[in-house]
Design a protein around this motif. Sequence first.
Motif, PDB file in Angstrom:
ATOM      1  N   ASP A 164      -9.522  -7.487 -14.751  1.00 59.87           N
ATOM      2  CA  ASP A 164      -9.700  -7.917 -16.143  1.00 59.87           C
ATOM      3  C   ASP A 164      -8.483  -7.622 -17.009  1.00 59.87           C
ATOM      4  O   ASP A 164      -8.478  -7.891 -18.215  1.00 59.87           O
ATOM      5  N   GLY A 165      -7.423  -7.050 -16.404  1.00 59.98           N
ATOM      6  CA  GLY A 165      -6.186  -6.823 -17.129  1.00 59.98           C
ATOM      7  C   GLY A 165      -5.980  -5.411 -17.635  1.00 59.98           C
ATOM      8  O   GLY A 165      -4.859  -5.041 -18.002  1.00 59.98           O
ATOM      9  N   ARG A 166      -7.010  -4.601 -17.681  1.00 63.50           N
ATOM     10  CA  ARG A 166      -6.834  -3.236 -18.197  1.00 63.50           C
ATOM     11  C   ARG A 166      -6.099  -2.370 -17.169  1.00 63.50           C
ATOM     12  O   ARG A 166      -6.172  -2.603 -15.970  1.00 63.50           O
ATOM     13  N   GLU A 167      -5.415  -1.365 -17.714  1.00 63.04           N
ATOM     14  CA  GLU A 167      -4.656  -0.444 -16.880  1.00 63.04           C
ATOM     15  C   GLU A 167      -5.452   0.835 -16.655  1.00 63.04           C
ATOM     16  O   GLU A 167      -6.237   1.248 -17.507  1.00 63.04           O
ATOM     17  N   PHE A 168      -5.225   1.457 -15.523  1.00 66.25           N
ATOM     18  CA  PHE A 168      -5.831   2.765 -15.269  1.00 66.25           C
ATOM     19  C   PHE A 168      -4.944   3.546 -14.302  1.00 66.25           C
ATOM     20  O   PHE A 168      -4.128   2.980 -13.571  1.00 66.25           O
ATOM     21  N   ASP A 169      -5.119   4.876 -14.333  1.00 64.66           N
ATOM     22  CA  ASP A 169      -4.296   5.771 -13.508  1.00 64.66           C
ATOM     23  C   ASP A 169      -4.930   5.957 -12.130  1.00 64.66           C
ATOM     24  O   ASP A 169      -6.144   6.157 -12.024  1.00 64.66           O
ATOM     25  N   VAL A 170      -4.082   5.912 -11.094  1.00 64.28           N
ATOM     26  CA  VAL A 170      -4.568   6.125  -9.729  1.00 64.28           C
ATOM     27  C   VAL A 170      -3.659   7.097  -9.000  1.00 64.28           C
ATOM     28  O   VAL A 170      -2.494   7.274  -9.360  1.00 64.28           O
ATOM     29  N   GLU A 171      -4.238   7.717  -7.965  1.00 64.05           N
ATOM     30  CA  GLU A 171      -3.509   8.593  -7.054  1.00 64.05           C
ATOM     31  C   GLU A 171      -3.638   7.979  -5.667  1.00 64.05           C
ATOM     32  O   GLU A 171      -4.754   7.708  -5.220  1.00 64.05           O
ATOM     33  N   ILE A 172      -2.507   7.732  -4.991  1.00 66.64           N
ATOM     34  CA  ILE A 172      -2.524   7.030  -3.706  1.00 66.64           C
ATOM     35  C   ILE A 172      -1.943   7.923  -2.618  1.00 66.64           C
ATOM     36  O   ILE A 172      -0.860   8.483  -2.768  1.00 66.64           O
ATOM     37  N   SER A 173      -2.702   8.042  -1.507  1.00 67.93           N
ATOM     38  CA  SER A 173      -2.210   8.738  -0.312  1.00 67.93           C
ATOM     39  C   SER A 173      -1.991   7.686   0.769  1.00 67.93           C
ATOM     40  O   SER A 173      -2.921   6.960   1.122  1.00 67.93           O
ATOM     41  N   MET A 174      -0.767   7.591   1.286  1.00 71.01           N
ATOM     42  CA  MET A 174      -0.420   6.565   2.264  1.00 71.01           C
ATOM     43  C   MET A 174      -0.196   7.176   3.646  1.00 71.01           C
ATOM     44  O   MET A 174       0.339   8.270   3.780  1.00 71.01           O
ATOM     45  N   SER A 175      -0.631   6.449   4.689  1.00 68.19           N
ATOM     46  CA  SER A 175      -0.370   6.854   6.075  1.00 68.19           C
ATOM     47  C   SER A 175      -0.090   5.613   6.907  1.00 68.19           C
ATOM     48  O   SER A 175      -0.443   4.489   6.507  1.00 68.19           O
ATOM     49  N   ALA A 176       0.543   5.816   8.069  1.00 67.49           N
ATOM     50  CA  ALA A 176       0.904   4.699   8.950  1.00 67.49           C
ATOM     51  C   ALA A 176       0.011   4.694  10.176  1.00 67.49           C
ATOM     52  O   ALA A 176      -0.338   5.747  10.712  1.00 67.49           O
ATOM     53  N   LEU A 177      -0.370   3.497  10.612  1.00 68.60           N
ATOM     54  CA  LEU A 177      -1.224   3.340  11.798  1.00 68.60           C
ATOM     55  C   LEU A 177      -0.631   2.263  12.690  1.00 68.60           C
ATOM     56  O   LEU A 177      -0.380   1.138  12.243  1.00 68.60           O
ATOM     57  N   ARG A 178      -0.398   2.603  13.977  1.00 67.89           N
ATOM     58  CA  ARG A 178       0.137   1.639  14.948  1.00 67.89           C
ATOM     59  C   ARG A 178      -1.028   0.964  15.653  1.00 67.89           C
ATOM     60  O   ARG A 178      -1.843   1.618  16.297  1.00 67.89           O
ATOM     61  N   SER A 179      -1.136  -0.349  15.523  1.00 67.79           N
ATOM     62  CA  SER A 179      -2.234  -1.091  16.152  1.00 67.79           C
ATOM     63  C   SER A 179      -1.732  -2.452  16.600  1.00 67.79           C
ATOM     64  O   SER A 179      -1.101  -3.174  15.834  1.00 67.79           O
ATOM     65  N   ARG A 180      -1.999  -2.767  17.904  1.00 71.26           N
ATOM     66  CA  ARG A 180      -1.599  -4.060  18.473  1.00 71.26           C
ATOM     67  C   ARG A 180      -0.105  -4.318  18.275  1.00 71.26           C
ATOM     68  O   ARG A 180       0.312  -5.381  17.817  1.00 71.26           O
ATOM     69  N   ASP A 181       0.691  -3.300  18.596  1.00 70.13           N
ATOM     70  CA  ASP A 181       2.150  -3.403  18.552  1.00 70.13           C
ATOM     71  C   ASP A 181       2.702  -3.713  17.163  1.00 70.13           C
ATOM     72  O   ASP A 181       3.777  -4.307  17.029  1.00 70.13           O
ATOM     73  N   ALA A 182       1.983  -3.341  16.112  1.00 67.29           N
ATOM     74  CA  ALA A 182       2.466  -3.557  14.749  1.00 67.29           C
ATOM     75  C   ALA A 182       2.041  -2.379  13.890  1.00 67.29           C
ATOM     76  O   ALA A 182       1.012  -1.746  14.130  1.00 67.29           O
ATOM     77  N   TRP A 183       2.864  -2.074  12.874  1.00 67.31           N
ATOM     78  CA  TRP A 183       2.546  -0.989  11.964  1.00 67.31           C
ATOM     79  C   TRP A 183       1.641  -1.485  10.838  1.00 67.31           C
ATOM     80  O   TRP A 183       1.870  -2.543  10.265  1.00 67.31           O
ATOM     81  N   HIS A 184       0.610  -0.710  10.543  1.00 68.99           N
ATOM     82  CA  HIS A 184      -0.296  -0.995   9.438  1.00 68.99           C
ATOM     83  C   HIS A 184      -0.242   0.186   8.464  1.00 68.99           C
ATOM     84  O   HIS A 184      -0.073   1.333   8.883  1.00 68.99           O
ATOM     85  N   ALA A 185      -0.378  -0.112   7.193  1.00 66.66           N
ATOM     86  CA  ALA A 185      -0.411   0.933   6.167  1.00 66.66           C
ATOM     87  C   ALA A 185      -1.845   1.144   5.706  1.00 66.66           C
ATOM     88  O   ALA A 185      -2.566   0.181   5.433  1.00 66.66           O
ATOM     89  N   VAL A 186      -2.254   2.410   5.679  1.00 64.24           N
ATOM     90  CA  VAL A 186      -3.597   2.758   5.212  1.00 64.24           C
ATOM     91  C   VAL A 186      -3.451   3.570   3.942  1.00 64.24           C
ATOM     92  O   VAL A 186      -2.756   4.584   3.909  1.00 64.24           O
ATOM     93  N   GLY A 187      -4.103   3.096   2.877  1.00 62.42           N
ATOM     94  CA  GLY A 187      -4.026   3.783   1.588  1.00 62.42           C
ATOM     95  C   GLY A 187      -5.388   4.250   1.123  1.00 62.42           C
ATOM     96  O   GLY A 187      -6.371   3.509   1.227  1.00 62.42           O
ATOM     97  N   ILE A 188      -5.455   5.485   0.647  1.00 63.42           N
ATOM     98  CA  ILE A 188      -6.669   6.009   0.009  1.00 63.42           C
ATOM     99  C   ILE A 188      -6.347   6.153  -1.468  1.00 63.42           C
ATOM    100  O   ILE A 188      -5.437   6.887  -1.849  1.00 63.42           O
ATOM    101  N   VAL A 189      -7.091   5.414  -2.300  1.00 59.25           N
ATOM    102  CA  VAL A 189      -6.800   5.328  -3.731  1.00 59.25           C
ATOM    103  C   VAL A 189      -7.919   6.011  -4.513  1.00 59.25           C
ATOM    104  O   VAL A 189      -9.098   5.727  -4.294  1.00 59.25           O
ATOM    105  N   ARG A 190      -7.526   6.896  -5.395  1.00 55.61           N
ATOM    106  CA  ARG A 190      -8.502   7.608  -6.233  1.00 55.61           C
ATOM    107  C   ARG A 190      -8.222   7.317  -7.695  1.00 55.61           C
ATOM    108  O   ARG A 190      -7.076   7.392  -8.142  1.00 55.61           O
TER     109      ARG A 190
END
Length: 476
Positions: free
Chosen positions: A349-375
């Motif tokens: 809806d356009g409003r802004e809010f503050d988030v905290e993001i924890s990022m990790s890498a996951l190897r699956s099917r010969d490709a890297w995937h990024a997994v993010g946990i957002v609070r």
Amino acid sequence: MRENISGKKKKILLVEDSRLTAMVLAELLHKNGYDVENVATGEEAVEKIMGGVTLDLVLMDIELAGEMSGIAAARRIIKSRDIPVVFLTANTSGGIIEKIKEVKAYGFVLKGTDKAALLSTVEMALKLHEANIHARMFERLFENSLNELYIFHPESLKFVAVNRAARKNLGYTTEEMNVMTPLDLNLEFNMESFRRLLAPLVSEEQEQVLFNTVHRRKDGSLYPVEINIQLFDYEGAKLCMALVVNLTERIAMEEELKEKDTTIRAIMDSARDAIIMLDGQGKVIFWNPAAEQFFGYSREEVLGKDLHRLVVLDERLYQIYTQAFQHFQLTGEGNAIGKTIEMKAKHKDGREFDVEISMSALRSRDAWHAVGIVRDISERKQAQEELENSRKQYIELAEEAPIGILKCDLEGNIVYVNQKTLEILGSPSIEETKKINLLTFPLLVRYGLSRKLEECINVKIILYDCANIFMYNCAK
């Protein structure tokens, strides 16, 4: 040139005690592309073969000089090595023919016969032996296959051959299987329905028939199978071969994976934090309900989309992210991987809010995937701001207060003092004042102020302990 499987000339051991006959035969075989070695006795022939000499065929006279006849030598040779033996003989009596059959030789040639007949017999023996080798090889492959293999007639459905894996799994002997049909293993079909199943094979409309069903063992237990049936020609007759794969372990693994997937999804769906996964191109491939709530986008709206284009506010940050993700695609490494960062995000809806993001890498099917946990840390940030504002207001009021204000810890050490206190005490600085301990300073001790302060501190500790005990009991 006649060659064996190793690409060399086929080698024949000629066992003939007549030097003239041996010379004539050796010359004939040489001219027709064979490598020939000659010995005169059965003992010499056995010795050579026991010594490991490589041979493709033995052409042996039945009546030889020495104590060992050609028949006796052939028995020794065939017992130790799989080498075809063709006999040379001038005697075709019934007794001789029976002995040749007992030895399981590859035929015989009459001495004095024409050259073409001799060469034909030798060539036929070599081809027959090669065919026997292939037949034994395929027989071993069939019998020792880890999958169940069945060969049966498409009309009568009677089994022609059933391999060891099938017999062992079903619990039937070879003799029992010889009088059975696929219908004895499967209650799903009758004669008519099974023939309809085979009809596309028999009419050559299809090369194979593939289906799943259930087999029944001799003890009555059932197990799921995948069956692939094909039609082939054997000596002018049509036969069916069924490759049967036992699906028990596969289904158990699928059920286990399904159960784990259900558990993981339940955890992710109930998580209060947004859990997001991006593929190697930065597109969203997982988006849990908390993410829907945080950002306002449904799962269907965001899957396959560029997440950062949707939720990142700063275009400059987006460009930095794009460059960093290209490096992440190749290495699985990045400045944000393994870290927790705070940033501003954008709701649908356009409003802004503050988030905290924890990022990790996951190897699956010969490709890297990024997994993010957002609070969502909007409330926390707001509480921090309010606390900071309160602290600032407190300090401003304390600094401007017309009375002396100081603060100490539980050990009596001064942690804050305002300007008015310095004036009252005549202290040169805050640092000098903080050197005073309110519980041990002699002047304060003399006038009883230290004791009063200690009593207040003790009351505060007791109240704090009582509050903890009260909260503990309420929790119980």
